[in-house]
Design an enzyme around this catalytic site. Structure first.
Site, short mmCIF file in Angstrom:
data_model
loop_
_atom_site.label_atom_id
_atom_site.label_comp_id
_atom_site.label_asym_id
_atom_site.label_seq_id
_atom_site.Cartn_x
_atom_site.Cartn_y
_atom_site.Cartn_z
N MET A 215 0.94 -1.25 -0.09
CA MET A 215 0.20 -0.04 0.04
C MET A 215 0.81 1.36 -0.01
SD MET A 215 -2.75 -0.81 2.83
CE MET A 215 -3.23 -2.40 3.37
N GLU B 177 3.61 4.20 -0.31
CA GLU B 177 4.37 4.69 -1.31
C GLU B 177 5.43 5.90 -0.72
OE1 GLU B 177 1.30 4.14 -4.81
OE2 GLU B 177 2.01 6.22 -4.33
N GLY C 105 5.42 8.72 -1.50
CA GLY C 105 4.60 9.87 -1.09
C GLY C 105 3.19 9.68 -0.57
N PHE D 138 8.63 0.52 2.65
CA PHE D 138 8.14 0.00 3.88
C PHE D 138 7.20 -1.31 3.96
CE2 PHE D 138 7.85 4.67 4.91
CZ PHE D 138 9.18 4.76 5.09
N ILE D 139 7.62 -2.28 2.98
CA ILE D 139 6.80 -3.31 2.63
C ILE D 139 7.35 -4.49 3.28
CG2 ILE D 139 6.09 -5.00 0.82
CD1 ILE D 139 5.12 -1.96 0.61
N GLN E 146 -9.48 -5.92 11.06
CA GLN E 146 -8.76 -6.97 11.66
C GLN E 146 -7.10 -6.82 11.58
OE1 GLN E 146 -9.77 -11.03 10.42
NE2 GLN E 146 -7.67 -11.54 9.86
N GLU E 147 -6.60 -6.16 10.58
CA GLU E 147 -5.18 -5.62 10.63
C GLU E 147 -4.93 -4.91 11.96
OE1 GLU E 147 -1.75 -3.07 8.32
OE2 GLU E 147 -3.77 -3.42 7.33
N GLN F 126 13.71 2.29 31.93
CA GLN F 126 14.34 3.03 33.00
C GLN F 126 14.26 2.10 34.37
OE1 GLN F 126 14.94 6.16 32.56
NE2 GLN F 126 15.43 6.84 34.65
#
Length: 381
Positions: free
Chosen positions: A126, A128, A130, A157-158, A243-244, A338
């Site tokens: 999905m 791109e 841009g 970013f696939i 669902q994702e 921490q």
């Protein structure tokens, strides 16, 4: 708080996952982090143990049970051991529903057996350079040409991008349609001329996960690789995004629980000023707050899983689950680091990896800003 989400068959499946992961994943994941990718044979091993395509038809090698609780068990166990290189969540929770619900019988016969066996690794493209959360801004195009399509564009970013043999590509098939209209889903298969895999991207966390750039230069995609209805791609995406997002929330809570448990163990054994770090009131208060919030998150997410199974999970509920649990995951990881002091910043302690891996969670699957927008609009604002 006692959980009531799972039945005996799900807990039996959990034992299968744990036994498999203890042998096939835990001893090797550190090396995969250095390599930046999980070997292909891990996928086929997972397929042989019934960990892929659990809700796909048995005729194609799937589990034949449409019950997201099995996927949730796998997601929880993967996050419990910090095996963030495994792209099974993307494969099972994100890609599988598109193939299950939209594939023709011919497509199912071509793709699903390999999908379930692990011989075929999947991805969805999905984002791109841009266009991220703004799917309406997609510029990758697919132009009709004879008996197929000519695909041109770039994705980034696939997840599973290097290993993937089958990529569902979101492309604009009607250049004259406004906004989200005119998008379609095209399935690109390994070996198609014109497909180039770019860099296996270096990231802050998820080091073992192959996250790649994909380039499409006049790729000829046959008409029979259209998934779903032409120019209805955006609607197909909207159907599956809840669902994702729930899958991300399931993993976020499991990761928070795991790092919290390790931290309680650490502060119990670590001493400062002659007493266990956990015995200081500040430490107790921090851990009490985190335990309470993680329990609340677990309760809400379990109910979301139930509602998904009943067909009642709304996009708004999924958005709430995704944004709140991923921000909690980051809060828990940060507070736990921490409490480890300087050791928490060292790679030899799992809390440092948990902290790095958590940071992407509020970004992918739709940024948490978009999730808040979805919830806000539901209030009529």
């Amino acid at each position: 708080m006692r959980r009531s989400l799972y039945e005996a068959e799900h807990e039996d499946f959990r034992e299968t996952v744990r036994a498999w992961a203890g042998k096939e994943v835990v001893p090797f994941h550190d090396q995969w982090e250095r390599d930046g990718i999980v070997p292909r044979e891990v996928w086929t091993s997972a397929g042989a143990h019934g960990l892929l395509g659990m809700d796909l038809d048995e005729r194609h090698g799937g589990g034949g049970v449409r019950d997201f609780r099995f996927q949730a068990v796998l997601d929880e166990e993967v996050m419990r051991i910090g095996a963030t290189g495994l792209g099974f969540g993307l494969h099972n929770d994100v890609v599988a529903p598109y193939l299950r619900d939209l594939a023709t019988e011919d497509q199912a016969q071509r793709w699903l057996p390999g999908f379930c066996s692990g011989a075929l690794v999947s991805a969805i493209a999905m984002t791109e350079p841009g266009a991220g959360s703004d799917l309406q801004g997609i510029t990758t195009t697919a132009r009709r040409d004879g008996d197929g399509w000519v695909l041109t564009g770039a994705k980034t970013f696939i997840t599973n991008g290097i290993n993937a043999d089958l990529v569902i590509v979101v492309a604009r098939t009607d250049p004259d349609a406004p906004g989200s209209r005119g998008l379609s889903l095209l399935v690109v298969e390994r070996g198609m001329p014109g497909v180039t895999r770019g860099r296996n991207l270096a990231k802050v966390g998820l080091k073992a996960q192959d996250t790649a750039e994909l380039f499409f230069d006049g790729v000829r995609v046959p008409a029979e690789n259209l998934l779903g209805t032409e120019n209805r791609g955006f609607a197909h995406l909207m159907d599956n995004l809840p669902q994702e997002r729930l899958s991300i929330a399931v993993g976020a809570v499991a990761a928070a629980e795991a790092v919290l448990a390790r931290t309680v163990e650490y502060v119990t054994g670590r001493t400062a000023f002659g007493r266990p770090v956990g015995s200081f009131q500040h430490s107790r208060f921090v851990l009490a707050e985190l335990q309470t919030e993680v329990t609340i998150a677990r309760t809400f997410v379990d109910e979301c899983v139930r509602q998904l199974g009943a067909g009642d999970l709304t996009p708004v509920d999924a958005a709430m689950a995704k944004y709140w649990t991923t921000e909690l995951q980051n809060k828990v990881a940060d507070r736990c680091l921490q409490l480890h002091g300087g050791y928490g910043y060292m790679d030899e302690y799992p809390v440092s990896k948990a902290w790095r891996d958590a940071r992407i969670q509020p970004i992918y699957g739709g940024t948490n800003e978009i999730m808040r927008e979805i919830v806000g609009r539901s209030l009529g604002l």
